[in-house]
Enzyme design. Sequence first.
Site, PDB file in Angstrom:
ATOM      1  N   HIS A  96       0.777  -1.143  -0.070  1.00 29.10           N
ATOM      2  CA  HIS A  96      -0.034   0.145   0.075  1.00 29.10           C
ATOM      3  C   HIS A  96       0.886   1.026  -0.154  1.00 29.10           C
ATOM      4  O   HIS A  96       1.972   1.241   0.733  1.00 29.10           O
ATOM      5  CB  HIS A  96      -0.891  -0.149   1.378  1.00 29.10           C
ATOM      6  CG  HIS A  96      -1.986   0.932   1.186  1.00 29.10           C
ATOM      7  ND1 HIS A  96      -1.411   2.435   1.384  1.00 29.10           N
ATOM      8  CD2 HIS A  96      -3.365   0.871   0.975  1.00 29.10           C
ATOM      9  CE1 HIS A  96      -2.933   3.333   1.388  1.00 29.10           C
ATOM     10  NE2 HIS A  96      -3.842   2.158   0.814  1.00 29.10           N
ATOM     11  N   GLU A 167      -3.647   2.327  -7.320  1.00 28.94           N
ATOM     12  CA  GLU A 167      -4.297   3.363  -6.305  1.00 28.94           C
ATOM     13  C   GLU A 167      -3.264   4.643  -6.541  1.00 28.94           C
ATOM     14  O   GLU A 167      -2.344   4.647  -5.992  1.00 28.94           O
ATOM     15  CB  GLU A 167      -4.287   2.833  -4.729  1.00 28.94           C
ATOM     16  CG  GLU A 167      -4.823   1.382  -4.690  1.00 28.94           C
ATOM     17  CD  GLU A 167      -5.174   1.667  -3.125  1.00 28.94           C
ATOM     18  OE1 GLU A 167      -6.495   1.416  -2.796  1.00 28.94           O
ATOM     19  OE2 GLU A 167      -4.318   1.558  -2.348  1.00 28.94           O
ATOM     20  N   SER A 212     -10.547   7.018  -3.055  1.00 31.52           N
ATOM     21  CA  SER A 212     -11.814   7.994  -2.893  1.00 31.52           C
ATOM     22  C   SER A 212     -12.907   7.503  -3.695  1.00 31.52           C
ATOM     23  O   SER A 212     -13.593   8.167  -4.324  1.00 31.52           O
ATOM     24  CB  SER A 212     -11.438   9.497  -3.404  1.00 31.52           C
ATOM     25  OG  SER A 212     -10.406  10.113  -2.546  1.00 31.52           O
TER      26      SER A 212
HETATM   27  P1  PGA Z   1      -9.434   5.833   0.420  1.00 32.44           P
HETATM   28  O1  PGA Z   1      -8.547   4.885   0.620  1.00 32.44           O
HETATM   29  O2  PGA Z   1     -10.802   4.781  -0.325  1.00 32.44           O
HETATM   30  O3  PGA Z   1      -9.937   6.417   1.725  1.00 32.44           O
HETATM   31  O4  PGA Z   1      -9.182   6.975  -0.691  1.00 32.44           O
HETATM   32  C1  PGA Z   1      -8.059   3.768  -0.530  1.00 32.44           C
HETATM   33  C2  PGA Z   1      -7.110   3.039   0.208  1.00 32.44           C
HETATM   34  O5  PGA Z   1      -6.150   3.558   0.610  1.00 32.44           O
HETATM   35  O6  PGA Z   1      -6.791   1.867  -0.013  1.00 32.44           O
END
Ligand code: PGA
Length: 255
Positions: A96, A167, A212
């Site tokens: 991540h 991401e 998001s």
């Molecule tokens: P978020 O996080 O949906 O709050 O943007 C996604 C993630 O970090 O996996």
Amino acid sequence: MKKMLIAGNWKMNTNVFESEKLVEYIIGGLKNKHLLSEILVCPPFTSIASVSKIINYNKISLGAQNCYYETKGAYTGEISISMLSHLRCSHIIIGHSERRAYFAETDDLLNKKLIAILNTDIKPILCIGETLQDRQSNKTFEVLNRQLSIGLDNAKENLENIIIAYEPVWAIGTGLAASIEQISEAHTYIRNKLHDCIGKVADNNLILYGGSVSQSNVSSILEIENVNGGLIGGASLKPEEFLNIIEQSETILKK
Ligand code: PGA
């Protein structure tokens, strides 16, 4: 039919009591539903054992947010894959962007974690994505290429288990998801790169989008070709919203 995985990444939120309440609410909302989407929750380590006792594994799978690649020994503070497997975790998130940025995790380290996970039945969810600076200097695909080439190097076992989560770092927790065009372009690139790295099996590998995702944008994101679900942070901590997101995924799959 398209395959879809809706995964909640709870990050460093919820103590044991709060985790139990959250998962109980989700289970309640899914009661009497026959789901086509796979649902995954990834609580913090301290809650995995108690969530494991509550969930119905037919409907909800359990995942972890990290692991170490060694099997056991003097690695203070680390958690092995077999410890997670023993608690019936079916997935482990690795790489991540928060781990890459705050805990200095490198592509080489993530490759070791990936190979170790692939030697088990657990599915690794390898997160990749560019920073804002990368995007602004037109380095998005260079970064994705590096993260995938090194991350997937020497992967030989259980290749169908590999899940990639795209991401973009600038979209995480900002309320500013990537555009349909940006997601589409990145996911097509990732699918092609997966073909290069692991071969034909890559047609079936899941590629998730994260950053998001909310109940307002999820349908348009899940409709994109090569998007097989979402890795959801903030919205996965709001049980009604998470259930709403699952509902929208179901509507898409039923079309
Ligand atoms: P978020 O996080 O949906 O709050 O943007 C996604 C993630 O970090 O996996």
